[in-house]
Design a protein around this motif. Structure first.
Motif, PDB file in Angstrom:
ATOM      1  N   THR A  30       0.812  -1.221   0.000  1.00 51.14           N
ATOM      2  CA  THR A  30       0.000   0.000   0.000  1.00 51.14           C
ATOM      3  C   THR A  30       0.845   1.272   0.000  1.00 51.14           C
ATOM      4  OG1 THR A  30      -0.183  -0.164   2.410  1.00 51.14           O
ATOM      5  CG2 THR A  30      -1.983  -1.091   1.113  1.00 51.14           C
ATOM      6  N   ASP A  31       2.035   1.206   0.590  1.00 54.26           N
ATOM      7  CA  ASP A  31       2.898   2.393   0.613  1.00 54.26           C
ATOM      8  C   ASP A  31       3.245   2.834  -0.807  1.00 54.26           C
ATOM      9  OD1 ASP A  31       2.863   2.458   3.344  1.00 54.26           O
ATOM     10  OD2 ASP A  31       4.820   1.508   3.603  1.00 54.26           O
ATOM     11  N   GLN A  32       3.560   1.860  -1.677  1.00 52.44           N
ATOM     12  CA  GLN A  32       3.913   2.179  -3.050  1.00 52.44           C
ATOM     13  C   GLN A  32       2.732   2.785  -3.799  1.00 52.44           C
ATOM     14  OE1 GLN A  32       6.865   2.144  -4.536  1.00 52.44           O
ATOM     15  NE2 GLN A  32       7.815   1.461  -2.622  1.00 52.44           N
ATOM     16  N   ILE A  33       1.527   2.429  -3.393  1.00 48.62           N
ATOM     17  CA  ILE A  33       0.330   2.999  -4.023  1.00 48.62           C
ATOM     18  C   ILE A  33       0.110   4.428  -3.540  1.00 48.62           C
ATOM     19  CG2 ILE A  33      -2.165   2.762  -4.310  1.00 48.62           C
ATOM     20  CD1 ILE A  33      -1.818  -0.245  -3.909  1.00 48.62           C
ATOM     21  N   VAL A  34       0.158   4.588  -2.222  1.00 54.12           N
ATOM     22  CA  VAL A  34      -0.136   5.897  -1.622  1.00 54.12           C
ATOM     23  C   VAL A  34       0.771   6.981  -2.191  1.00 54.12           C
ATOM     24  CG1 VAL A  34      -0.026   7.242   0.510  1.00 54.12           C
ATOM     25  CG2 VAL A  34      -1.105   4.992   0.515  1.00 54.12           C
ATOM     26  N   ILE A  35       2.075   6.701  -2.253  1.00 52.71           N
ATOM     27  CA  ILE A  35       3.026   7.746  -2.650  1.00 52.71           C
ATOM     28  C   ILE A  35       2.955   8.094  -4.131  1.00 52.71           C
ATOM     29  CG2 ILE A  35       4.632   7.190  -0.800  1.00 52.71           C
ATOM     30  CD1 ILE A  35       6.322   5.644  -2.789  1.00 52.71           C
ATOM     31  N   ARG A  36       2.098   7.396  -4.882  1.00 51.53           N
ATOM     32  CA  ARG A  36       1.908   7.721  -6.296  1.00 51.53           C
ATOM     33  C   ARG A  36       0.525   8.304  -6.583  1.00 51.53           C
ATOM     34  NH1 ARG A  36       5.708   3.769  -6.197  1.00 51.53           N
ATOM     35  NH2 ARG A  36       7.315   3.836  -7.817  1.00 51.53           N
ATOM     36  N   MET A  37      -0.280   8.473  -5.559  1.00 53.01           N
ATOM     37  CA  MET A  37      -1.630   9.003  -5.752  1.00 53.01           C
ATOM     38  C   MET A  37      -1.630  10.524  -5.686  1.00 53.01           C
ATOM     39  SD  MET A  37      -3.877   6.281  -3.480  1.00 53.01           S
ATOM     40  CE  MET A  37      -5.450   7.057  -3.916  1.00 53.01           C
ATOM     41  N   GLN A  38      -2.418  11.131  -6.569  1.00 58.63           N
ATOM     42  CA  GLN A  38      -2.517  12.588  -6.570  1.00 58.63           C
ATOM     43  C   GLN A  38      -3.103  13.086  -5.258  1.00 58.63           C
ATOM     44  OE1 GLN A  38      -1.357  14.906  -8.671  1.00 58.63           O
ATOM     45  NE2 GLN A  38      -2.090  16.389  -7.160  1.00 58.63           N
ATOM     46  N   ALA A  39      -4.005  12.283  -4.677  1.00 59.08           N
ATOM     47  CA  ALA A  39      -4.598  12.674  -3.399  1.00 59.08           C
ATOM     48  C   ALA A  39      -3.527  12.803  -2.317  1.00 59.08           C
ATOM     49  CB  ALA A  39      -5.652  11.646  -2.972  1.00 59.08           C
ATOM     50  N   PHE A  40      -2.477  11.985  -2.420  1.00 58.21           N
ATOM     51  CA  PHE A  40      -1.381  12.064  -1.459  1.00 58.21           C
ATOM     52  C   PHE A  40      -0.627  13.386  -1.624  1.00 58.21           C
ATOM     53  CE2 PHE A  40       3.146  11.135  -0.388  1.00 58.21           C
ATOM     54  CZ  PHE A  40       2.982  10.934   0.968  1.00 58.21           C
ATOM     55  N   ALA A  41      -0.467  13.834  -2.870  1.00 57.54           N
ATOM     56  CA  ALA A  41       0.182  15.121  -3.114  1.00 57.54           C
ATOM     57  C   ALA A  41      -0.626  16.248  -2.481  1.00 57.54           C
ATOM     58  CB  ALA A  41       0.332  15.355  -4.620  1.00 57.54           C
ATOM     59  N   ASP A  42      -1.960  16.143  -2.579  1.00 64.30           N
ATOM     60  CA  ASP A  42      -2.823  17.152  -1.957  1.00 64.30           C
ATOM     61  C   ASP A  42      -2.666  17.138  -0.441  1.00 64.30           C
ATOM     62  OD1 ASP A  42      -3.714  17.672  -4.521  1.00 64.30           O
ATOM     63  OD2 ASP A  42      -5.497  16.400  -4.331  1.00 64.30           O
ATOM     64  N   VAL A  43      -2.565  15.930   0.125  1.00 63.94           N
ATOM     65  CA  VAL A  43      -2.373  15.805   1.570  1.00 63.94           C
ATOM     66  C   VAL A  43      -1.049  16.438   1.982  1.00 63.94           C
ATOM     67  CG1 VAL A  43      -1.921  14.159   3.437  1.00 63.94           C
ATOM     68  CG2 VAL A  43      -3.822  13.769   1.866  1.00 63.94           C
ATOM     69  N   GLN A  44       0.002  16.176   1.222  1.00 65.64           N
ATOM     70  CA  GLN A  44       1.317  16.730   1.544  1.00 65.64           C
ATOM     71  C   GLN A  44       1.297  18.248   1.503  1.00 65.64           C
ATOM     72  OE1 GLN A  44       2.537  13.933   2.948  1.00 65.64           O
ATOM     73  NE2 GLN A  44       4.534  14.515   2.189  1.00 65.64           N
ATOM     74  N   GLN A  45       0.590  18.801   0.531  1.00 66.07           N
ATOM     75  CA  GLN A  45       0.502  20.258   0.430  1.00 66.07           C
ATOM     76  C   GLN A  45      -0.235  20.845   1.637  1.00 66.07           C
ATOM     77  OE1 GLN A  45      -1.476  21.632  -3.101  1.00 66.07           O
ATOM     78  NE2 GLN A  45      -0.932  23.767  -2.773  1.00 66.07           N
ATOM     79  N   GLN A  46      -1.333  20.192   2.032  1.00 60.96           N
ATOM     80  CA  GLN A  46      -2.073  20.674   3.197  1.00 60.96           C
ATOM     81  C   GLN A  46      -1.238  20.536   4.472  1.00 60.96           C
ATOM     82  OE1 GLN A  46      -6.353  19.499   3.417  1.00 60.96           O
ATOM     83  NE2 GLN A  46      -5.946  18.446   1.487  1.00 60.96           N
TER      84      GLN A  46
END
Length: 201
Positions: A30-46
């Motif tokens: 799941t880690d490899q999936i999460v770090i490639r999701m656009q939603a994760f980029a949004d989370v990182q920005q927030q």
């Protein structure tokens, strides 16, 4: 119970039915999936915005407390030289200084705790999407069991055969994630395609 016993426990819970017929098992990183999701980029920005805001608030609180602390230390040093200073009065002032020092440190701890809570809250919808994709893949593929590669920061697998299928890429496909894309925040030139964990067969 340590995470290394999870696969054994999972198989045991399948009961005698697992002996009567083959159990179809897969695993997902799941880690490899999460770090490639656009939603994760949004989370990182927030999170970055929250870190800046929390950092500013913590500095303001600490600066204010430090100013009070310096004043109390100076007052104590003057009071300590006074002929009317009693041991009890000294102890009370010392305790006040210790409490202020603790409040300065606690301000940073509380800021970190808030950021940790915020990260978990923001990531939960992302993890829910992955869970839904895993369930859909399990139903369509007829899988009896799908395991993570890691639990509690420890590897789940001590051993797996080729019959245990890596479903990481199929889950990515369901989520519209390109397995060959770079993880969020990683230059494309440094990115490597998703591969199954290296485990002895």
């Amino acid at each position: 119970m340590t995470s290394r016993f999870l696969p054994l426990l999972a198989f045991a819970l399948m009961g005698s039915a697992a002996i009567a017929q083959p159990v179809k098992v897969g695993f997902v990183d799941t880690d490899q999936i999460v770090i490639r999701m656009q939603a994760f980029a949004d989370v990182q920005q927030q999170l970055q915005q929250q870190q800046q805001a929390v950092g500013t608030r913590v500095r303001v609180i600490q600066d204010s407390l430090q100013q009070v602390l310096r004043t109390r230390v100076e007052e104590y040093q003057t009071f300590d030289q006074s002929p009317i200073a009693t041991d009890e009065a000294r102890f009370q002032r010392q305790q006040e200084i210790v409490q202020l020092q603790g409040q300065v440190e606690q301000a940073e701890v509380q800021g970190l705790q808030y950021l940790s809570y915020t990260e978990a809250r923001l990531l939960q919808p992302v993890l829910n999407q992955i869970d839904e994709a895993i369930r859909a893949e399990a139903e369509s593929g007829g899988y009896d069991l799908i395991l993570p590669t890691v639990a509690n920061n420890a590897p789940v697998f001590l051993y797996r055969s080729e019959r245990v299928e890596d479903l990481t890429v199929p889950i990515m496909t369901r989520l519209g994630v390109d397995p060959n894309m770079a993880p969020i925040g990683t230059p494309s030139a440094q990115a490597a395609p998703v591969e199954a964990p290296s485990i002895g067969n």
